[in-house]
Every structure is written in C-alpha cells, then in structure tokens.
Scaffold this motif. Structure first.
Motif, PDB file in Angstrom:
ATOM      1  N   UNK A 164     -45.711  39.170  80.169  1.00  0.00           N
ATOM      2  CA  UNK A 164     -45.700  37.812  79.652  1.00  0.00           C
ATOM      3  C   UNK A 164     -44.408  37.059  79.973  1.00  0.00           C
ATOM      4  N   UNK A 165     -44.563  35.716  79.945  1.00  0.00           N
ATOM      5  CA  UNK A 165     -43.428  34.813  80.014  1.00  0.00           C
ATOM      6  C   UNK A 165     -43.465  33.978  78.737  1.00  0.00           C
ATOM      7  N   UNK A 166     -42.344  33.933  78.031  1.00  0.00           N
ATOM      8  CA  UNK A 166     -42.307  33.435  76.649  1.00  0.00           C
ATOM      9  C   UNK A 166     -41.410  32.211  76.520  1.00  0.00           C
ATOM     10  N   UNK A 167     -42.020  31.077  76.156  1.00  0.00           N
ATOM     11  CA  UNK A 167     -41.276  29.835  75.992  1.00  0.00           C
ATOM     12  C   UNK A 167     -41.847  29.039  74.825  1.00  0.00           C
ATOM     13  N   UNK A 168     -41.064  28.089  74.336  1.00  0.00           N
ATOM     14  CA  UNK A 168     -41.534  27.214  73.254  1.00  0.00           C
ATOM     15  C   UNK A 168     -42.662  26.322  73.772  1.00  0.00           C
ATOM     16  N   UNK A 169     -43.646  26.102  72.918  1.00  0.00           N
ATOM     17  CA  UNK A 169     -44.818  25.315  73.318  1.00  0.00           C
ATOM     18  C   UNK A 169     -44.426  23.937  73.826  1.00  0.00           C
ATOM     19  N   UNK A 170     -43.610  23.218  73.078  1.00  0.00           N
ATOM     20  CA  UNK A 170     -43.271  21.858  73.472  1.00  0.00           C
ATOM     21  C   UNK A 170     -42.503  21.797  74.778  1.00  0.00           C
ATOM     22  N   UNK A 171     -41.546  22.700  74.942  1.00  0.00           N
ATOM     23  CA  UNK A 171     -40.738  22.724  76.162  1.00  0.00           C
ATOM     24  C   UNK A 171     -41.601  23.088  77.367  1.00  0.00           C
ATOM     25  N   UNK A 172     -42.436  24.108  77.213  1.00  0.00           N
ATOM     26  CA  UNK A 172     -43.275  24.542  78.332  1.00  0.00           C
ATOM     27  C   UNK A 172     -44.310  23.488  78.692  1.00  0.00           C
ATOM     28  N   UNK A 173     -44.868  22.855  77.707  1.00  0.00           N
ATOM     29  CA  UNK A 173     -45.870  21.802  77.962  1.00  0.00           C
ATOM     30  C   UNK A 173     -45.255  20.679  78.785  1.00  0.00           C
ATOM     31  N   UNK A 174     -44.049  20.263  78.399  1.00  0.00           N
ATOM     32  CA  UNK A 174     -43.366  19.201  79.132  1.00  0.00           C
ATOM     33  C   UNK A 174     -42.979  19.667  80.531  1.00  0.00           C
ATOM     34  N   UNK A 175     -42.514  20.914  80.653  1.00  0.00           N
ATOM     35  CA  UNK A 175     -42.081  21.431  81.954  1.00  0.00           C
ATOM     36  C   UNK A 175     -43.243  21.496  82.937  1.00  0.00           C
ATOM     37  N   UNK A 176     -44.397  21.953  82.487  1.00  0.00           N
ATOM     38  CA  UNK A 176     -45.558  22.034  83.377  1.00  0.00           C
ATOM     39  C   UNK A 176     -46.039  20.646  83.783  1.00  0.00           C
ATOM     40  N   UNK A 177     -45.975  19.697  82.871  1.00  0.00           N
ATOM     41  CA  UNK A 177     -46.374  18.330  83.202  1.00  0.00           C
ATOM     42  C   UNK A 177     -45.453  17.738  84.268  1.00  0.00           C
ATOM     43  N   UNK A 178     -44.178  18.068  84.206  1.00  0.00           N
ATOM     44  CA  UNK A 178     -43.219  17.564  85.191  1.00  0.00           C
ATOM     45  C   UNK A 178     -43.366  18.272  86.533  1.00  0.00           C
ATOM     46  N   UNK A 179     -43.621  19.590  86.495  1.00  0.00           N
ATOM     47  CA  UNK A 179     -43.623  20.388  87.720  1.00  0.00           C
ATOM     48  C   UNK A 179     -44.873  20.195  88.558  1.00  0.00           C
ATOM     49  N   UNK A 180     -46.002  19.906  87.924  1.00  0.00           N
ATOM     50  CA  UNK A 180     -47.239  19.746  88.678  1.00  0.00           C
ATOM     51  C   UNK A 180     -47.955  21.064  88.870  1.00  0.00           C
ATOM     52  N   UNK A 181     -49.063  21.010  89.625  1.00  0.00           N
ATOM     53  CA  UNK A 181     -49.971  22.149  89.753  1.00  0.00           C
ATOM     54  C   UNK A 181     -49.482  23.224  90.713  1.00  0.00           C
ATOM     55  N   UNK A 182     -48.410  22.969  91.452  1.00  0.00           N
ATOM     56  CA  UNK A 182     -48.015  23.896  92.500  1.00  0.00           C
ATOM     57  C   UNK A 182     -47.191  25.086  92.048  1.00  0.00           C
ATOM     58  N   UNK A 183     -46.642  25.068  90.829  1.00  0.00           N
ATOM     59  CA  UNK A 183     -45.808  26.189  90.383  1.00  0.00           C
ATOM     60  C   UNK A 183     -46.673  27.417  90.139  1.00  0.00           C
ATOM     61  N   UNK A 184     -46.142  28.584  90.476  1.00  0.00           N
ATOM     62  CA  UNK A 184     -46.932  29.816  90.381  1.00  0.00           C
ATOM     63  C   UNK A 184     -46.647  30.616  89.119  1.00  0.00           C
ATOM     64  N   UNK A 185     -45.619  30.246  88.364  1.00  0.00           N
ATOM     65  CA  UNK A 185     -45.422  30.856  87.063  1.00  0.00           C
ATOM     66  C   UNK A 185     -44.701  29.881  86.151  1.00  0.00           C
ATOM     67  N   UNK A 186     -44.691  30.190  84.863  1.00  0.00           N
ATOM     68  CA  UNK A 186     -44.135  29.281  83.872  1.00  0.00           C
ATOM     69  C   UNK A 186     -42.618  29.168  84.013  1.00  0.00           C
ATOM     70  N   UNK A 187     -41.963  30.281  84.348  1.00  0.00           N
ATOM     71  CA  UNK A 187     -40.514  30.255  84.489  1.00  0.00           C
ATOM     72  C   UNK A 187     -40.072  29.254  85.555  1.00  0.00           C
ATOM     73  N   UNK A 188     -40.853  29.128  86.629  1.00  0.00           N
ATOM     74  CA  UNK A 188     -40.505  28.170  87.682  1.00  0.00           C
ATOM     75  C   UNK A 188     -40.476  26.746  87.144  1.00  0.00           C
ATOM     76  N   UNK A 189     -41.437  26.425  86.292  1.00  0.00           N
ATOM     77  CA  UNK A 189     -41.469  25.088  85.704  1.00  0.00           C
ATOM     78  C   UNK A 189     -40.276  24.868  84.787  1.00  0.00           C
TER      79      UNK A 189
END
Length: 231
Positions: A169-194
């Motif tokens: 697993x990769x473990x992050x806060x819901x709000x931070x991860x949600x915002x990070x994925x929205x900024x990074x777009x669909x191309x990131x291959x894992x959550x840590x990258x975002x």
C-alpha cells in the motif's frame, strides 16, 4: 469542550484493470490461485488489519464478476473505475468522501494484484506513517544492477544507489491525495508520484520481496507456490 476525532484508515483497492500482460483468460485479478482468486487473497489480508475502518474495491463499470469470485467480501464496492489506475483511484476517493470519509483520514491504496501482502506489513506502514506530515509507501531498495535498454540491447548501466522499487500500500491523507491526483492527471502510475509532483516527499518504508505485483505468466506460478507454503 470539543475533542479532536482521530483520523480513520480506509483502504482503496483499484480493481478495474484487464491484465493484458498476464496471459490470463480474463482479468488477472480473478485468476484462480492457491484455492482462491488473486483479489480474494488480497482482500483476505486487508480484512486482517484491525485498524482499517473500511475497504473499498473500485471495479470497472461493466464488471459483473466480482461478487461471484469474492462472495464473502463485506466491504464497500463501487463500479466507477476509469481507463487508468489514477482515474480509478481518484473515483474511489470521491466515493469515500461521499460516504463520510474526511480530508484528514488516511487512505491506503493497494494493488489488487499484490496478493501476497501480509497484514503485519500493512500495520508496519501504518505505524511508520501515523505521525508523518506527508505519508508514505512500502518499497524495497534495488539490489540488482540496473540496465537501460535500447532496441533490445544494453544502452547504459545506471547507478542503483539510492533507488527504491515502489510497492503498495501507499498511504496518504484523503484530502491531500485527492488534490494531488487532480493536479497530476491520469498519467501517473502510483499515488506517490502525484504527491511528489506537489513538492512533497513521501516516506519510504521497507517492504518485502514477496510483496510483488503479479504481472507476467511466471508470476502466478511463483505466487501460488508461496501462498501454498505459508504457515
């Protein structure tokens, strides 16, 4: 006097892939393995983690097979998966938020195809990240010599010092991860990258060599042997 509520821990299992490289007849997460299915073993391990408030499996919109393969699963299911892992995870975070998860709650994203995960490894990650400002992931430092390829031949030997192989697993806060994925777009291959793209540095928590992702045909035979010989 108001008291702060401790953050809860949720797991999100993206399970919308088709497993094109696995050679399996159908989605690899439903391949039979050591008396169960790939995703069945994954969910069984997650169910043994007492600190997980809930487990959410994110399926493809047309997936009608999950309940047949995992009849004993008692967590949440959402058929909102997208074309990429990032889209599937992002949709899972939206579902968690709609069901009452808070921005400060922790989310552990785990690959459905990492079916050799153990509950104690997940607990190790939770312990390591509980007081961390960013969060982190299970990973392994590279042990082998690393080669760069060009047209089937070695183009260069890369320095392996300081390089780690990301796991879940990769473990992050819901709000931070949600915002990070929205900024990074669909191309990131894992959550840590975002998370990294936002200028944050996730914590590396040493995992296990057994926690590999079933990708190629030979991986299934190895995983089957390891699961059958576990105590």
């Amino acid at each position: 006097m108001r008291t702060a509520t401790a953050p809860r821990h949720f797991a999100v299992v993206p399970c919308a892939g088709v497993g094109a490289r696995s050679g399996a007849d159908g989605p690899k997460q439903y391949s039979p393995l050591a008396g169960a299915t790939v995703v069945g073993h994954t969910l069984d391990a997650l169910a043994r983690v007492a600190r997980l408030h809930q487990v959410l499996v994110v399926l493809g919109p047309q997936d009608a097979a999950f309940e047949d393969h995992c009849p004993d699963f008692r967590g949440w299911i959402a058929r909102t998966g997208g074309a990429t892992r990032a889209e599937t995870v992002a949709s899972g975070l939206d579902v968690l938020a709609s069901r009452g998860a808070r921005a400060e709650d922790w989310v552990l994203v785990h690959d459905a195809a990492r079916c050799l995960i153990r509950a104690e490894w997940i607990d190790t990650l939770i312990d390591a990240c509980a007081g961390d400002a960013v969060g982190g992931l299970l990973a392994l430092p590279l042990a082998d010599t690393l080669k760069e390829e060009h047209e089937g031949r070695v183009a260069a030997t890369l320095d392996r010092a300081g390089k780690w192989q990301a796991q879940t697993p990769q473990m992050f806060r819901l709000g931070v991860l949600r915002d990070a994925l929205a900024r990074a777009g669909a191309g990131v291959t894992d959550e840590a990258s975002a998370i990294e793209a936002c200028g944050l540095a996730p914590k590396l928590v040493r995992g296990s060599l057994e926690n590999f992702k079933l990708t190629f045909p030979a991986d299934f035979a190895l995983a089957d042997r390891l699961l059958r010989t576990r105590e």
